[in-house]
Scaffold this active site. Structure first.
Site, mmCIF file in Angstrom:
data_model
loop_
_atom_site.group_PDB
_atom_site.id
_atom_site.type_symbol
_atom_site.label_atom_id
_atom_site.label_comp_id
_atom_site.label_asym_id
_atom_site.label_seq_id
_atom_site.Cartn_x
_atom_site.Cartn_y
_atom_site.Cartn_z
ATOM 1 C CB ALA A 24 18.723 74.283 35.515
ATOM 2 C CB CYS A 25 18.541 74.453 29.714
ATOM 3 S SG CYS A 25 18.551 72.753 29.132
ATOM 4 C CB THR A 26 21.619 78.412 32.312
ATOM 5 O OG1 THR A 26 21.258 77.580 33.401
ATOM 6 C CG2 THR A 26 21.721 79.850 32.784
ATOM 7 C CG ASP A 47 19.165 69.967 31.731
ATOM 8 O OD1 ASP A 47 19.042 69.609 30.540
ATOM 9 O OD2 ASP A 47 18.192 70.214 32.439
ATOM 10 C CB THR A 116 18.152 77.555 26.301
ATOM 11 O OG1 THR A 116 19.144 77.283 25.342
ATOM 12 C CG2 THR A 116 18.642 77.107 27.607
#
Length: 186
Positions: A24-26, A47, A116
């Site tokens: 997961a991109c955050t 990620d 993102t």
């Protein structure tokens, strides 16, 4: 500020020790009213490997480029001549002199943006909203939207206009979602 850093560290450790790996991109945006010293904090991760990031400040201009062409996928759109000052956190390497994947930042109007996050699109969703090869992607969204907006609402409208004008629905790992935070406050 210390409480925030401690909480972020605890959350990071908890995530590191989870039994199920998560991709997961955050993006984290902390407004100036949530910090003891009035700072606005922006952070990001992704990620798909360990890429170095840069913090870059793009200066305001009243005579900027009027065409944007993405070195990532060839996406092309027109730009206003006047651009606000804004920050970004692009990947560590430029492609043909262009920072790509700026991902998140804050402009001089104190509007924050994140581009993102991606999601995988299922077949049913693709039938309703198909993707195109040279659509606006995460790699370009920040640079095409953030320098030209004064509110989150303007950001959403501008992104919609760019997609509508170019007939270019985003193609990344699926449909990209853009998060605009209205005037970073808390």
């Amino acid at each position: 500020m210390r409480k925030f850093i401690w909480a972020a560290g605890a959350l990071g450790l908890a995530a590191a020790f989870t039994a199920t790996p998560v991709k997961a991109c955050t993006t984290v945006v902390v407004g100036k009213k949530a910090t003891t010293d009035g700072s606005t904090l922006v952070a990001r991760n992704e990620d798909i490997g360990a890429w170095s990031k840069h913090f870059y400040v793009h200066q305001a201009t009243s005579n900027g480029p009027t065409t944007y062409v993405s070195e990532d996928n060839g996406f092309k759109t027109s730009l206003p001549k006047t651009a606000l000052r804004y920050t970004s956190t692009p990947d560590g390497e430029q492609v043909n002199g262009q920072w790509i994947f700026g991902e998140n930042g804050v402009n001089s109007e104190n509007v924050a943006m994140s581009a993102t996050e991606s999601g995988t699109t299922n077949k049913k969703g693709l039938k309703a909203d198909n993707l195109v090869k040279n659509g606006i992607s995460e790699a370009s969204m920040l640079d095409v939207i953030l320098p030209y907006i004064h509110s989150a609402k303007e950001g959403v409208q501008r992104l919609g206009q760019v997609v509508e004008k170019s007939k270019a629905v985003p193609k990344t790992m699926g449909s990209a979602s853009t998060n605009l935070v209205k005037k970073v406050k808390a």
